[in-house]
Design a protein around this motif. Sequence first.
Motif, short mmCIF file in Angstrom:
data_model
loop_
_atom_site.label_atom_id
_atom_site.label_comp_id
_atom_site.label_asym_id
_atom_site.label_seq_id
_atom_site.Cartn_x
_atom_site.Cartn_y
_atom_site.Cartn_z
N ASP A 282 0.85 -1.19 0.00
CA ASP A 282 0.00 0.00 0.00
C ASP A 282 0.88 1.24 0.00
N ALA A 283 0.93 1.93 -1.13
CA ALA A 283 1.72 3.16 -1.26
C ALA A 283 0.82 4.38 -1.39
N SER A 284 -0.42 4.27 -0.92
CA SER A 284 -1.41 5.33 -1.12
C SER A 284 -1.19 6.53 -0.21
N HIS A 285 -0.47 6.34 0.89
CA HIS A 285 -0.25 7.44 1.83
C HIS A 285 0.89 8.32 1.35
N PRO A 286 0.79 9.64 1.49
CA PRO A 286 1.86 10.52 0.98
C PRO A 286 3.19 10.39 1.72
N ASP A 287 3.15 9.93 2.98
CA ASP A 287 4.38 9.91 3.78
C ASP A 287 4.84 8.52 4.21
N MET A 288 3.97 7.50 4.10
CA MET A 288 4.31 6.19 4.60
C MET A 288 4.01 5.10 3.58
#
Length: 249
Positions: free
Chosen positions: A135-141
């Motif tokens: 899951d790479a959907s978060h801008p920071d994690m």
Amino acid sequence: MESNDFTFVLDGENIHFEPGQTIMEAASHAGVYIPHLCYHPEFKPRGSCKLCTVKINGYFGTACTLPVQPGMQVESDCDEVNLMRRRVVQMLFIEGNHYCPFCEKSGNCQLQAVAYHVGMLDSHFPHFYPLRQIDASHPDMLLDRDRCIQCELCVRASRETDQKNIFGLAGRSTHTHLVVNSESGLLGDTDFSINDFAAHICPTGALIPKTQAFNIPIGRRIYDEQDIAKVGHLQPDESLQSNQQGEAK
């Protein structure tokens, strides 16, 4: 009972303890390292990873959950227990995809450091090679479930410290996996923050801050030159700060 009666024997050494302490707490307070992954001093222990298993008066139990009793005889650093721990770590490696030379958490990873500490030289068991969602959907994690060992530390940190309840576990046995509590199931659709406690508690590379892979250079990371028994629960930013302070002296 007098205060000097509050002692137990750990690997042949008399260790003082405070009433109510677990074996893990008493050992840690005395500077004795007992390998662990799911245990964290901030949370109530669960004993789920079994890595801290010790031999107590001839029987096995988890050091993080069992309270100390006066005169208790505890074996932690012995061949039988060390082999058991090595097998536990080997199973954790084969149940996920842990490619240490290519992982940006290498040198800061507790799983990797524990493997060195228990003398793991190979995986022993056939690899599962699971294919889990990244899951790479978060801008920071970045959330990479292939590296998750289901320790629940991020679950507990998010629920108990951050008061957000972002994570949970679903499934059973080897099908257990980390889930995100959002309608889409994506981390980017939650109020998860890089400043959350849960963002920095993962003992593996399952939760990784983006764009920060080499803020701490290889060779200066927590476990590059020190055994995990000497540094405990230091976080990567603490390792960098410690190294910088050492260079300034």
